[in-house]
Write an enzyme that holds these catalytic residues in place. Structure first.
Site, mmCIF file in Angstrom:
data_model
loop_
_atom_site.group_PDB
_atom_site.id
_atom_site.type_symbol
_atom_site.label_atom_id
_atom_site.label_comp_id
_atom_site.label_asym_id
_atom_site.label_seq_id
_atom_site.Cartn_x
_atom_site.Cartn_y
_atom_site.Cartn_z
ATOM 1 N N ASP A 125 0.827 -1.206 0.000
ATOM 2 C CA ASP A 125 0.000 0.000 0.000
ATOM 3 C C ASP A 125 0.864 1.260 0.000
ATOM 4 O O ASP A 125 1.979 1.266 0.516
ATOM 5 C CB ASP A 125 -0.914 -0.019 1.241
ATOM 6 C CG ASP A 125 -2.066 0.954 1.105
ATOM 7 O OD1 ASP A 125 -2.399 1.352 -0.028
ATOM 8 O OD2 ASP A 125 -2.646 1.319 2.149
ATOM 9 N N GLY A 126 0.306 2.321 -0.588
ATOM 10 C CA GLY A 126 0.954 3.627 -0.538
ATOM 11 C C GLY A 126 1.548 4.088 -1.865
ATOM 12 O O GLY A 126 2.223 5.118 -1.915
ATOM 13 N N ASN A 155 -11.069 -2.615 -5.357
ATOM 14 C CA ASN A 155 -10.321 -1.637 -6.159
ATOM 15 C C ASN A 155 -11.039 -1.263 -7.460
ATOM 16 O O ASN A 155 -10.656 -0.288 -8.124
ATOM 17 C CB ASN A 155 -8.896 -2.119 -6.435
ATOM 18 C CG ASN A 155 -7.979 -2.049 -5.229
ATOM 19 O OD1 ASN A 155 -7.079 -2.873 -5.063
ATOM 20 N ND2 ASN A 155 -8.177 -1.056 -4.357
ATOM 21 N N LEU A 176 -6.938 -4.187 7.705
ATOM 22 C CA LEU A 176 -6.746 -5.428 6.954
ATOM 23 C C LEU A 176 -7.241 -5.310 5.516
ATOM 24 O O LEU A 176 -6.772 -6.036 4.633
ATOM 25 C CB LEU A 176 -7.457 -6.587 7.654
ATOM 26 C CG LEU A 176 -7.117 -6.756 9.145
ATOM 27 C CD1 LEU A 176 -7.887 -7.926 9.735
ATOM 28 C CD2 LEU A 176 -5.622 -6.966 9.342
ATOM 29 N N SER A 177 -8.209 -4.407 5.280
ATOM 30 C CA SER A 177 -8.743 -4.191 3.930
ATOM 31 C C SER A 177 -9.107 -5.491 3.207
ATOM 32 O O SER A 177 -8.820 -5.652 2.024
ATOM 33 C CB SER A 177 -7.765 -3.348 3.087
ATOM 34 O OG SER A 177 -7.613 -2.071 3.665
ATOM 35 N N HIS A 206 2.464 3.011 -8.893
ATOM 36 C CA HIS A 206 2.279 1.573 -9.145
ATOM 37 C C HIS A 206 3.476 1.020 -9.917
ATOM 38 O O HIS A 206 3.974 -0.065 -9.646
ATOM 39 C CB HIS A 206 0.985 1.322 -9.926
ATOM 40 C CG HIS A 206 -0.248 1.811 -9.216
ATOM 41 N ND1 HIS A 206 -0.456 1.609 -7.880
ATOM 42 C CD2 HIS A 206 -1.329 2.518 -9.658
ATOM 43 C CE1 HIS A 206 -1.615 2.157 -7.519
ATOM 44 N NE2 HIS A 206 -2.158 2.727 -8.585
ATOM 45 N N GLU A 215 0.481 -12.473 13.180
ATOM 46 C CA GLU A 215 1.046 -11.293 13.837
ATOM 47 C C GLU A 215 0.972 -10.141 12.843
ATOM 48 O O GLU A 215 1.324 -10.300 11.672
ATOM 49 C CB GLU A 215 2.513 -11.544 14.223
ATOM 50 C CG GLU A 215 2.687 -12.589 15.300
ATOM 51 C CD GLU A 215 2.062 -12.187 16.642
ATOM 52 O OE1 GLU A 215 2.049 -10.974 16.960
ATOM 53 O OE2 GLU A 215 1.584 -13.078 17.368
ATOM 54 N N SER A 250 -7.630 -5.563 -5.302
ATOM 55 C CA SER A 250 -8.703 -6.107 -4.466
ATOM 56 C C SER A 250 -10.036 -6.053 -5.198
ATOM 57 O O SER A 250 -10.210 -5.296 -6.160
ATOM 58 C CB SER A 250 -8.792 -5.330 -3.145
ATOM 59 O OG SER A 250 -9.453 -4.099 -3.330
ATOM 60 N N THR A 251 -10.986 -6.851 -4.695
ATOM 61 C CA THR A 251 -12.333 -6.816 -5.276
ATOM 62 C C THR A 251 -12.971 -5.444 -5.060
ATOM 63 O O THR A 251 -13.963 -5.124 -5.707
ATOM 64 C CB THR A 251 -13.222 -7.912 -4.645
ATOM 65 O OG1 THR A 251 -13.038 -7.903 -3.220
ATOM 66 C CG2 THR A 251 -12.854 -9.294 -5.168
ATOM 67 N N ARG A 286 -0.712 8.952 -10.001
ATOM 68 C CA ARG A 286 -0.749 7.781 -9.120
ATOM 69 C C ARG A 286 -0.152 6.538 -9.784
ATOM 70 O O ARG A 286 0.499 5.711 -9.132
ATOM 71 C CB ARG A 286 -2.194 7.475 -8.715
ATOM 72 C CG ARG A 286 -2.835 8.502 -7.809
ATOM 73 C CD ARG A 286 -4.301 8.138 -7.527
ATOM 74 N NE ARG A 286 -4.414 6.786 -6.990
ATOM 75 C CZ ARG A 286 -4.229 6.467 -5.707
ATOM 76 N NH1 ARG A 286 -3.954 7.402 -4.834
ATOM 77 N NH2 ARG A 286 -4.344 5.221 -5.308
HETATM 78 C C1 IPE Z 1 -5.515 -2.753 -0.247
HETATM 79 O O1 IPE Z 1 -5.158 -1.414 -0.376
HETATM 80 C C2 IPE Z 1 -5.519 -3.416 -1.595
HETATM 81 C C3 IPE Z 1 -4.230 -3.623 -2.224
HETATM 82 C C4 IPE Z 1 -3.072 -3.300 -1.735
HETATM 83 C C5 IPE Z 1 -4.271 -4.275 -3.510
HETATM 84 P P1 IPE Z 1 -6.226 -0.265 -0.568
HETATM 85 O O2 IPE Z 1 -5.462 0.991 -0.686
HETATM 86 O O3 IPE Z 1 -7.143 -0.592 -1.693
HETATM 87 O O4 IPE Z 1 -7.066 -0.332 0.786
HETATM 88 P P2 IPE Z 1 -7.868 0.803 1.543
HETATM 89 O O5 IPE Z 1 -8.816 1.406 0.539
HETATM 90 O O6 IPE Z 1 -6.886 1.790 2.032
HETATM 91 O O7 IPE Z 1 -8.554 0.099 2.660
HETATM 92 C C1 IPE Z 2 -1.471 0.181 -3.340
HETATM 93 O O1 IPE Z 2 -1.300 1.541 -3.416
HETATM 94 C C2 IPE Z 2 -1.728 -0.444 -4.669
HETATM 95 C C3 IPE Z 2 -3.103 -0.896 -4.870
HETATM 96 C C4 IPE Z 2 -4.091 -0.751 -4.022
HETATM 97 C C5 IPE Z 2 -3.379 -1.559 -6.112
HETATM 98 P P1 IPE Z 2 -2.524 2.542 -3.461
HETATM 99 O O2 IPE Z 2 -2.905 2.753 -4.882
HETATM 100 O O3 IPE Z 2 -3.615 2.091 -2.585
HETATM 101 O O4 IPE Z 2 -1.859 3.851 -2.904
HETATM 102 P P2 IPE Z 2 -2.451 4.831 -1.803
HETATM 103 O O5 IPE Z 2 -2.865 3.985 -0.639
HETATM 104 O O6 IPE Z 2 -3.604 5.518 -2.449
HETATM 105 O O7 IPE Z 2 -1.332 5.735 -1.487
HETATM 106 MG MG MG Z 3 -4.071 2.354 -0.638
#
Ligand code: IPE
Ligand code: IPE
Ligand code: MG
Length: 255
Positions: free
Chosen positions: A35-36, A83, A210-211, A52, A222, A80-81, A48
């Site tokens: 994430d991030g 996303n 946990l998303s 990736h 853990e 994720s489902t 964005r």
């Molecule tokens: C979880 O991250 C899904 C993936 C890393 C693929 P998200 O960025 O989609 O989750 P939320 O929206 O912060 O919960």
């Molecule tokens: C994780 O990064 C990648 C996926 C969820 C596919 P994000 O795209 O969620 O990045 P942030 O959380 O918005 O920074």
């Molecule tokens: Mg994210």
């Protein structure tokens, strides 16, 4: 970026060594929420999608870090489902990118002895992505050094709903007695039933949730949350999380 110490001090680069941990101290299965990426890019005034793109190198750092320290199972959350709620442009980029990364990297992963698997729902997922996932799984099916499960169009609740539907069908067909349903029956109906439970649930970017990732499998995991945004994550950061894991006392409800 994690302090790799050796990159900037002018001297000869010191080898990056994994922590010395006994097999019992090591997680057998790491569940990774990458994430991030979006925030990493936005902080730099980039789209964005650039985040990736930079996540690819970080993922392969983690794979290398697992191989070096001896972690046999890594599950990486790629899409994720939920996303699908993102803009069509970002969804398109993410799915296309997953497909291209697989195509580009599968031979290299194969050569490293990595078995590639996929966990997720087929419905709605692009056929070109499924084809690539299936091809990579087939190519690497006999590798035993490490298993990398790519979670694409994955959601833990979708996985559980799919498992329940499978079991219900078996009941209707007269193959399964509802009274015989146990935790093991349910676990056996998940997407990758032979992958062990998650020991270390690791999420980057500072979010502490946990998303919808591997909920069943993480019942006694853990949890380690790190602030690093995923594009800045590397094998040393993985090892730090593994060392943190090694200091935890897992009790599984016992006194
Ligand atoms: C979880 O991250 C899904 C993936 C890393 C693929 P998200 O960025 O989609 O989750 P939320 O929206 O912060 O919960
Ligand atoms: C994780 O990064 C990648 C996926 C969820 C596919 P994000 O795209 O969620 O990045 P942030 O959380 O918005 O920074
Ligand atoms: Mg994210």
């Amino acid at each position: 970026m994690h302090d790799l110490a050796t990159k900037t001090d002018g001297g000869p680069p010191k080898p990056l060594r994994p922590p010395e941990l006994s097999p019992e101290q090591l997680p057998q299965h790491v569940g990774l929420v990458m994430d991030g990426n979006g925030r990493w890019a936005q902080q730099r005034g980039m789209p964005r999608t650039e985040g990736h793109r930079r996540g690819e190198a970080a993922l392969f750092e983690v794979v290398e870090g697992c191989l070096e320290v001896g972690i046999p199972y890594l599950s990486a959350f790629a899409f994720s489902t939920e996303n699908w709620r993102r803009t069509p442009d970002e969804v398109r980029f993410l799915l296309g990118y997953s497909r291209n990364v697989l195509r580009r990297r599968r031979d290299e992963l194969h050569a490293r002895g990595v078995r590639i698997r996929w966990a997720g729902r087929r419905t709605r997922l692009w056929r070109s992505v499924l084809r690539e996932l299936d091809a990579a799984a087939e190519l690497t099916a006999h590798n035993t050094r490490m298993t990398l499960t790519l979670c694409v169009n994955y959601g833990a609740r979708a996985e559980l709903a799919d498992a329940m539907a499978t079991l219900a069908q078996r009941v209707v067909a007269g193959e399964l007695d509802p009274k015989a349903i146990t935790e093991d029956t349910i676990a056996a109906a998940l997407y990758q039933p032979d992958v062990p439970d998650v020991d270390l649930f690791l999420r980057t970017s500072g979010e502490q949730r946990l998303s919808n990732f591997l909920l069943w499998q993480s019942a006694y995991a853990e949890l380690v949350f790190v602030d690093t945004l995923f594009p800045d994550f590397d094998r040393v950061a993985l090892w730090d999380a593994v060392v943190k894991y090694a200091t935890r006392r897992r009790r599984y409800g016992a006194a």
